[in-house]
Design a protein around this motif. Structure first.
Motif, PDB file in Angstrom:
ATOM      1  N   ASN A 488       9.186 -11.157  12.152  1.00  0.00           N
ATOM      2  CA  ASN A 488       9.757 -11.795  10.954  1.00  0.00           C
ATOM      3  C   ASN A 488       9.370 -11.096   9.653  1.00  0.00           C
ATOM      4  O   ASN A 488       9.684 -11.569   8.569  1.00  0.00           O
ATOM      5  N   ASP A 489       8.679  -9.968   9.770  1.00  0.00           N
ATOM      6  CA  ASP A 489       8.305  -9.222   8.564  1.00  0.00           C
ATOM      7  C   ASP A 489       9.362  -8.203   8.146  1.00  0.00           C
ATOM      8  O   ASP A 489       9.158  -7.482   7.164  1.00  0.00           O
ATOM      9  N   PHE A 490      10.443  -8.098   8.912  1.00  0.00           N
ATOM     10  CA  PHE A 490      11.357  -6.981   8.702  1.00  0.00           C
ATOM     11  C   PHE A 490      11.848  -6.858   7.253  1.00  0.00           C
ATOM     12  O   PHE A 490      11.795  -5.779   6.657  1.00  0.00           O
ATOM     13  N   ASP A 491      12.294  -7.958   6.700  1.00  0.00           N
ATOM     14  CA  ASP A 491      12.847  -7.878   5.340  1.00  0.00           C
ATOM     15  C   ASP A 491      11.788  -7.424   4.345  1.00  0.00           C
ATOM     16  O   ASP A 491      12.064  -6.625   3.439  1.00  0.00           O
ATOM     17  N   LYS A 492      10.575  -7.905   4.578  1.00  0.00           N
ATOM     18  CA  LYS A 492       9.482  -7.500   3.702  1.00  0.00           C
ATOM     19  C   LYS A 492       9.274  -5.989   3.766  1.00  0.00           C
ATOM     20  O   LYS A 492       9.014  -5.334   2.764  1.00  0.00           O
ATOM     21  N   ILE A 493       9.377  -5.445   4.973  1.00  0.00           N
ATOM     22  CA  ILE A 493       9.153  -4.000   5.137  1.00  0.00           C
ATOM     23  C   ILE A 493      10.251  -3.212   4.418  1.00  0.00           C
ATOM     24  O   ILE A 493       9.986  -2.198   3.772  1.00  0.00           O
ATOM     25  N   ILE A 494      11.476  -3.705   4.571  1.00  0.00           N
ATOM     26  CA  ILE A 494      12.583  -2.993   3.928  1.00  0.00           C
ATOM     27  C   ILE A 494      12.362  -2.966   2.412  1.00  0.00           C
ATOM     28  O   ILE A 494      12.601  -1.952   1.740  1.00  0.00           O
ATOM     29  N   GLU A 495      11.871  -4.055   1.918  1.00  0.00           N
ATOM     30  CA  GLU A 495      11.570  -4.134   0.490  1.00  0.00           C
ATOM     31  C   GLU A 495      10.524  -3.072   0.116  1.00  0.00           C
ATOM     32  O   GLU A 495      10.674  -2.315  -0.830  1.00  0.00           O
TER      33      GLU A 495
END
Lengths: 1132, 421
Positions: A488-495
């Protein structure tokens, strides 16, 4: 398990039963020949059969077998295989009778074998299987300077009172230094104390260091009373140091052995004396060893003393004491040792910590923690950390972390390792808890830990440290990121990825891939990401490419291939992504790029990615071969060429082998080529023939280096074992059109022409052919005009391999292969839908009744090479296009006359059509054809009956040892486990029996006549011998054992057999007691069996079979390979 | 964790405690040989043919003496070392040379046991080529002598702690971590085949009917043979090709087997245990020359198996198979998300992999006479089964074959006098 054992024992029983069929009254020479013919056995079942054969050997037979040994270097291998294996075999439980018989045979051989090395060999065998029966005889060799050593080893291996006494007795007699050395060595193995006095006596006689050492070693093992002074004096004379006789060490050994033998008093006496007197520098080893022995002999007396010196700053004494205290130390002992820690120097502290850790001294935890700040030096601290972690079983995480702030680099490494290896379940949670508020030095260390070991709660901590004001902490947080992220960290990583510095990008990309890989919402996430970047051609978009490459789905592939257009500014990034794709799905895109990319740097990226992916892919080996040959052509430098060439090794195809063979003399490529040639041939034993032999010889010459001799031998062996004959042979030499001719009309018309007419037309056709077919750059090229090219040779059944390529720019690209002069296996441009080409190449285009289309499209792109393998047997055809089976067992119709079947043999043609075509690497393997035999008209008239025509064994009893080969020949299978005989179902009394046979080296079989189905046919019936009687193993045969003899009764004339491997024709005519054997037209037996045996049979055996007037006819197998065909019989 | 696995862990724990046993004679404090940790320890290399000369380069130590029974080797070695190094003909002189701290044994295996024993008794530390010994019996004696004299011993194969393991792309430590987590289940089957790097070297074979030749004058053939039975000289018998003869080695399995088997023993936690059964599929073997073989299967009491697949025909077969998961070539697995799962587990216990440090601090080296004995025994069990061409049953506690006199005669093979252990 049990079931397996049962099955196995049944198998063994069956083997024994089948063995009982062997003639029981064979001569020694035959028995030996039979055994040697089976050496060495390739499989265990055959091995067991050979061993069973040996069980029938009398001691005299065994001796006779060993007498055949030539002097060393001679051809002794088969005898050595047999006798050595049997020496092991008879030592199994339950085989003692066989063992004794064998041992007696070996003893007999010791008298009869003349060569001394061979006598030595017999002694070696006795070493493995002799018992008491050998003692007397073997002892006589103890006086022989050359053989004493081997004899002594036999006696020490026997290891009984008798053998030991015999050694002792020999030592008391006349000995030389050499024989005494051997005997004493053996005595020390069997520990015969009675020899003590004599050995001490001999020490005075032979003074060499070697001898004395040998003698001292024996004495120390015996542990006798008299030895003490001898060893002590010698050790003292060298001040308890080491010398060539090893006396000091052996003195300690002696004391140890005394202790073992319950002579504690003397042991203590020796040890005490050595401990007191061994004081010199070189004597320290002896002193310490003595102390060790004393502390074992008198544990309580020594313990106090050891405890005292364990706190000494004398390193030797301290370490010795700690070591010796070892298991005996109590909890209070250990506490005492721990409490004196601070008195010691750094090394002492380290030693004590190590000691406490090993002894699991939980009681000392508090003492250690207290002393920690006052420790002297890094090593001591490290030892303390290790000890504390071990004693607390890893429940000291906070303590360890607390040390990090002040730890040296080396200490920090140890602390980190302790955190990483701690088995305590809370460890990582503690790290997570404290990392945020820790000082920067500690943070760095803990980030390093989390980058290797983490739990799902770690991610939150790392994300917050990504914003650390300390740049080193920030960088370390990035490094740890891929290891800790949750799905669930994916969006954070993309950021993070979007705004991260260039140097941090890689870690963020890796993290994104990890978060995506097993993400339940993967498809949607990808779609979103793809849409977000699709509109942008900004360089930053390329930052996301590695995520797609790492994820690797078709969706990702589609996204990236959008960017590989020539003008796309992100093209290079997209190509890099394709080349580093995490699975092989980008292979097609890379293949296309391989053929088009011009920029050297990008090409190199593409090339390496292509090779890596192709090797990893499931692409079939034929297609891999084609693609690698392509890659080799495109390669821009030697490294790339070597890479492509080397990868061919794993394909194992003949085409790859032939390709590699061309570079065996290329200075830049020959190493790789050698490797490929060697490995493909080793793995594919069916690749044989002149070419393969030549390539292997070249490869052999290319090998160098110290270990290459094994490889060279492997090649020599491979060549020696390679069957004669050819497999694939080249049809096109790449340089000219040798073997090819022009096309004249069609097969039917050609058949109608006179030889003269055909020759004239052929000349014209050849001339025309040469205008349009050329050898260019190793390819056979058709210009696009003119007629087919045809092979000079005619072919029946075969496998044909070739590569072909159509002209991309040609008009209606089209070609084909004519099989046996008949169209055709189709090749065409599959985009020509107007003519139905979308079905693909490879179909039997002109078929009308049978399938004419291939089962699938397997073509490579137009203008690229394709590989085709065509197999034709009878009228059936199989076609593999680029490794895919597209035509499976389809009849090829006769195009020239639809009412008749395809011609049995004819030429192969390459089709001319209206555009350029390239062919290369054309190989053909001719397949043997099955022949069916029929009776000749004369035989039909005479009333012969066909017993075996090549198709079935309906008239025979069933036997697993006989099989019909592909060529329709009856083969006696040497690997058969049982049932070596096969009989006619009917019985015959007077008859003429005709058959053809072919022998292999050492082959042994026989025709049983008038025999019952059960029992030994040679005696209960008669046997007409079938034998390669020229084989070396049969050189001692009696004349009545030669080929064609009525076994044991009437000898045959020799010399009529054809050379091995050729077919012989034989007739056996039996009428009453008269028998006549004709071999290849020559009468080799013509006699009367009654007459011949009126004074007893030639082999002096009883032949009850002579009384039989009728019975079965059979082949009597002997575990060797023989071929039979065309078997006929006529009753008289 | 299931019960079997947990008792296995306890076993490992116990054996680790045992493995760290303390020493008796610390070489580095013996006085004259004492060196500060930053200084070089000294070594003497016995056997300076091609393998031995490789030993000069191992870091942290200085070669001060060399020994060989072939003067050509000594000359080559002297050249490689730049000259001035003490030469010995008899290994006992090198071992007794007070300048030498560490004895390197790089001779053919039939000498390893004798030399290691001599060095152990002389209080020297030992760096020994694989296989540790040529017979199981010699291995036992070396192990006992070192336990008694407290030497530091390392065996020269390194895959259990260094380099990527054949065909797996990762160091063995990581494989051990997977095994230790229990994710693959228990018992495990490990197949070492051509597919995972097990290559042609397993076919190093000898020749039958060797021609009898005159030994070159530079070679002391008598001393080269040493404890081995006397056999007439032939070029193929000695230098680099000796591996093909039972009297000195055991073909490719003898020479290379320990490289492959030792790491497997480590990650299966079998450092203190031998298999109970060895099965062999091979052609009959010659009395003198080692031949080829197809397959050797080791089975442990708990059902774990190690399969040496000499032909390696099964491409794509798993390297490790367990009831719950498999590990393939290149560290591929059928367990999803393996890496992330693995990240939560502790690493395997660290190993002492710096030999100089081990010598200096008297700690057991990662691969020492104890665990090295067991992996050497794996090799020797295979060789015994090969020579006898049948299945053998072994008693791991007693370290001898079960009711099998023929096999037990291969455990202790008497030596040619005056050599004896």
């Amino acid at each position: 398990m049990k079931r397996i054992f049962n099955t196995l024992s049944i198998l063994l029983l069956l083997q024994t039963a089948s063995y009982a069929q062997q003639p029981s009254g064979r001569t020694t020479a035959t028995k030996i020949a039979d055994v040697l013919a089976q050496q060495p056995a390739e499989e265990q079942s055959k091995f067991l059969l050979a061993m069973k054969e040996l069980e029938n050997f009398t001691p005299e037979d065994v001796a006779a077998l060993l007498v055949t040994l030539k002097p060393q270097g001679g051809p002794n291998a088969t005898v050595e295989y047999a006798t050595n294996s049997y020496a092991f075999y008879v030592m199994q439980p339950g085989k003692d009778a066989a063992r004794e018989k064998y041992a007696n045979g070996l003893l007999l051989a010791l008298d009869q074998v003349k060569d001394k090395d061979n006598k030595g060999y017999v002694l070696e065998l006795l070493k493995f299987c002799a018992k008491n029966e050998a003692v007397a005889k073997v002892s006589t060799f103890l006086t022989d300077d050359y053989l004493a050593e081997k004899a002594a080893r036999v006696l020490s291996a026997i290891d009984t009172k008798e053998s030991s006494d015999a050694l002792n007795k020999a030592l008391t007699g006349n000995v030389t230094e050499k024989t005494a050395t051997a005997i004493i060595g053996a005595l020390s193995e069997v520990k015969n104390q009675d020899a003590e006095a004599r050995i001490i006596e001999l020490i005075g006689q032979f003074s060499s260091d070697n001898f004395q050492r040998n003698a001292f070693t024996a004495l120390s093992k015996f542990g006798g009373q008299k030895t003490y002074e001898v060893l002590y004096n010698k050790a003292k004379s060298v001040e308890f140091g080491f010398d060539r006789t090893n006396a000091s060490s052996l003195l300690i050994e002696f004391a140890n052995n005394l202790a073992k033998n319950n002579n504690q008093n003397l042991a203590t006496q020796v040890a005490t004396r050595v401990y007191k007197e061994a004081n010199g520098e070189s004597a320290i080893g002896a002193k310490v060893a003595a102390l060790e022995l004393l502390s074992r002999l008198q544990p309580s007396k020594q313990r106090k003393e050891l405890l005292k010196i364990s706190s000494s700053n004398n390193a030797i004494l301290r370490n010795v004491a700690l070591g010796l205290l070892g298991n005996g130390a109590s909890a209070s002992d250990m506490k005492k040792i721990a409490s004196s820690l601070l008195k010691l120097d750094a090394q002492g502290q380290e030693s004590v910590f190590n000691f406490l850790r090993t002894k699991d001294s939980k009681a000392s935890i508090a003492v250690i923690e207290k002393s920690l700040p006052k420790l002297k030096g890094e090593e001591a601290k490290i030892a303390a950390y290790n000890t504390l972690s071990a004693l607390t079983e890893g429940a000291n995480t906070e303590f360890l972390i607390g040390q990090l702030a002040t730890a040296s680099t080396k200490e920090a490494d140890v602390l980190k390792t302790l955190l990483l290896t701690s088995k305590n379940a809370q460890t990582i949670d503690v790290v997570n808890k404290v990392i945020g508020s820790a000082d920067e030095k500690t943070q760095l260390a803990l980030l390093d830990v989390l980058s290797k070991r983490s739990n799902p709660n770690s991610a939150a901590q790392i994300f917050s440290l990504l914003n650390s004001s300390d740049s080193t902490v920030k960088a370390a947080a990035y490094t740890a990121l891929p290891n800790v992220v949750n799905d669930n960290d994916f969006d954070k990583i993309i950021e993070v990825l979007g705004k991260g510095d260039a140097k941090d990008v890689n870690a963020a990309q890796q993290a994104a891939i990890v978060a995506l890989q097993n993400n339940a919402d993967k498809a949607n996430i990808l779609k979103r990401l793809s849409a977000n970047i699709s509109r942008s051609l900004a360089p930053s978009s390329a930052r996301y490419f590695p995520i797609f490459a790492g994820e690797g789905s078709d969706e990702s592939l589609k996204t990236i291939t959008n960017y590989i257009g020539q003008d796309n500014p992100l093209r290079a990034d997209a190509i890099k992504a394709l080349a580093s794709w995490s699975n092989t799905s980008s292979l097609d895109a890379l293949t296309a790029l391989l053929r088009t990319e011009k920029d050297a740097t990008l090409f190199s990226t593409v090339f390496d990615g292509f090779i890596r992916q192709l090797n990893a892919s499931k692409v079939n080996n034929d297609q891999k071969t084609i693609l690698l040959k392509d890659a080799f052509e495109y390669a821009q430098n030697t490294r790339q060429k070597n890479t492509a060439l080397g990868s061919l090794r794993a394909t194992g195809t003949y085409s790859a082998l032939a390709f590699a063979s061309r570079f065996l003399e290329d200075k830049d490529l020959k190493g790789t080529a050698t490797d490929v040639v060697m490995n493909i041939t080793a793995d594919n034993k069916s690749f044989i023939g002149t070419d393969v032999r030549q390539w292997l010889e070249k490869a052999q010459n290319n090998l160098s280096g110290s270990e290459s001799s094994y490889l060279r031998e492997a090649i020599v062996r491979h060549l020696a074992e390679m069957p004669k004959g050819e497999s694939y042979v080249s049809m096109f030499n790449g340089k000219d059109l040798t073997g090819w001719k022009g096309l004249v009309e069609n097969p039917i018309k050609r058949a109608q022409m006179s030889a003269k007419e055909l020759a004239a037309k052929q000349e014209i056709a050849d001339k025309k052919m040469r205008e349009n077919w050329k050898a260019e750059d190793g390819s056979l090229v058709f210009s696009g005009h003119g007629d087919n090219i045809a092979t000079v040779k005619h072919y029946g059944d075969f496998e044909l391999i070739l590569d072909w390529k159509l002209d991309k720019n040609g008009k209606e690209p089209d070609a084909g292969v004519y099989l046996r002069g008949t169209p055709q296996v189709q090749m065409w441009d599959i985009s020509r839908t107007d003519v139905g080409a979308q079905v693909g190449s490879g179909g039997l285009y002109n078929n009308q009744k049978h399938e004419s289309k291939p089962s699938k499209v397997a073509d490579n792109p137009l203008g690229e090479w394709n590989n085709m393998k065509i197999k034709m047997v009878g009228e059936k055809v199989w076609v593999w296009l680029n490794g895919e089976l597209v035509v499976d067992n389809v009849t090829l119709e006769n195009y020239w006359d639809r009412n008749q079947s395809i011609f049995p043999t004819e030429q192969i043609e390459l089709q001319a059509h209206g555009s350029r075509v390239w062919y290369r690497d054309i190989f053909i393997k001719e397949l043997p054809r099955k022949v069916t035999y029929t009776l000749s008209d004369a035989e039909k008239k005479e009333g012969f009956e066909m017993l075996f025509d090549g198709t079935n064994l309906d008239k025979w009893t069933s036997s697993t040892a006989y099989e019909i080969t592909e060529e329709g020949v009856l083969r006696s299978n040497p690997d058969a486990k049982f049932g070596k005989n096969i009989y006619t179902k009917n019985e015959y009394s007077d008859f003429v029996y005709r058959f053809q046979f072919k022998l292999t080296p050492g082959a042994n079989n026989g025709v049983g006549i008038r025999t019952p189905i059960e029992g030994d046919a040679a005696y209960l019936g008669h046997e007409i011998q079938i034998l390669d009687d020229k084989a070396d193993v049969y050189k001692n045969l009696a004349p009545y054992q030669y080929h064609g003899s009525v076994y044991g009764i009437i000898a045959a004339k020799r010399g009529a057999l054809k050379p091995l491997g050729e077919w012989n024709e034989q007739e056996i005519r039996v009428q009453g007691s008269k028998i006549k054997v004709t071999l290849n037209g020559k009468v080799i037996v013509d006699g009367d069996m009654k007459e011949a045996t009126k004074n007893g049979a030639a082999d002096k055996k009883d032949h009850p079979g002579l009384k039989r007037t009728t019975g079965h006819i059979g082949f009597l197998g002997h575990g060797t390979e023989v071929f039979f065909r065309n078997i006929r019989v006529k009753s008289l | 964790m299931d019960k079997q696995n947990s008792s296995r862990r306890d076993f490992i724990k116990k054996s680790l405690i045992g493995a760290a046993a303390f020493t008796i004679v610390p070489r580095f404090v013996l006085g004259k040989g004492y060196l500060a940790p930053s200084d070089h320890l000294t070594k003497g290399v016995i056997g300076v043919g091609s393998m031995g000369r490789g030993h000069f380069g191992y870091a942290g130590t200085k070669t001060v003496a060399i020994c060989d029974v072939d003067s050509r080797h000594l000359a080559l070695a002297q050249k490689a070392l730049g000259g001035g190094v003490k030469e010995h003909h008899d290994f006992r002189d090198l071992i007794q040379n007070p300048e030498v701290d560490i004895v390197h044994i790089a001779t053919p295996p039939h000498w390893h046991g004798l030399m290691a024993l001599e060095a152990a008794r002389s209080g020297k530390d030992i760096w020994c080529e694989k296989p540790m010994t040529r017979t199981i019996g010699e291995g036992k004696k070396v192990k006992e002598a070192i336990a008694q004299h407290g030497n530091i011993f390392r065996l020269n194969t390194w895959f259990r702690f260094d380099s990527n393991f054949y065909g797996m792309n990762v160091p063995v430590k990581k494989i051990k971590k997977v095994v230790d987590t229990g994710m693959l289940g228990w018992p495990l089957k490990v197949t070492i085949s051509k597919h995972t790097g097990f290559d042609w070297k397993f076919y190093w074979v000898g020749k039958e009917n060797l021609p009898v030749e005159q030994a070159p004058k530079e070679l002391d053939y008598e001393m080269w043979l040493g404890p081995a039975p006397y056999k007439p000289y032939s070029t193929h018998r000695v230098h680099t090709t000796f591996r093909g003869y039972w009297d000195y080695d055991g073909g490719g399995l003898g020479d290379m087997g320990q490289h492959y088997l030792d790491p497997v023993q480590y990650f299966l936690g079998k450092d203190n245990e031998s298999p109970v059964k060895v099965e062999v599929d091979a052609p009959q073997q010659h009395s003198d020359a080692v031949g080829t073989w197809r397959k050797i299967t080791y089975t442990f009491a708990d059902g774990c198996q190690i399969i040496l697949d000499g032909e390696g025909t099964e491409v794509g077969k798993a390297y490790i198979e367990g009831p719950k998961g498999k590990l393939y070539r290149g560290f591929k697995s059928d367990i999803p998300d393996l890496e992330r799962k693995l990240a939560q587990y502790p690493d395997p216990a660290p190993q002492m992999t710096d030999f100089v440090e081990a010598v200096r601090t008297r700690q057991k080296f990662a691969l020492n006479e104890e665990n090295g004995y067991y992996s050497s025994t794996l090799v020797n069990l295979g060789l015994a089964a090969l020579r006898l061409n049948r299945t053998l049953h072994f008693d791991s506690d007693k370290q001898e074959f079960v009711n099998d006199e023929a096999a037990n005669r291969l455990i202790d093979q008497p030596m040619r006098g005056p050599w004896t252990m």
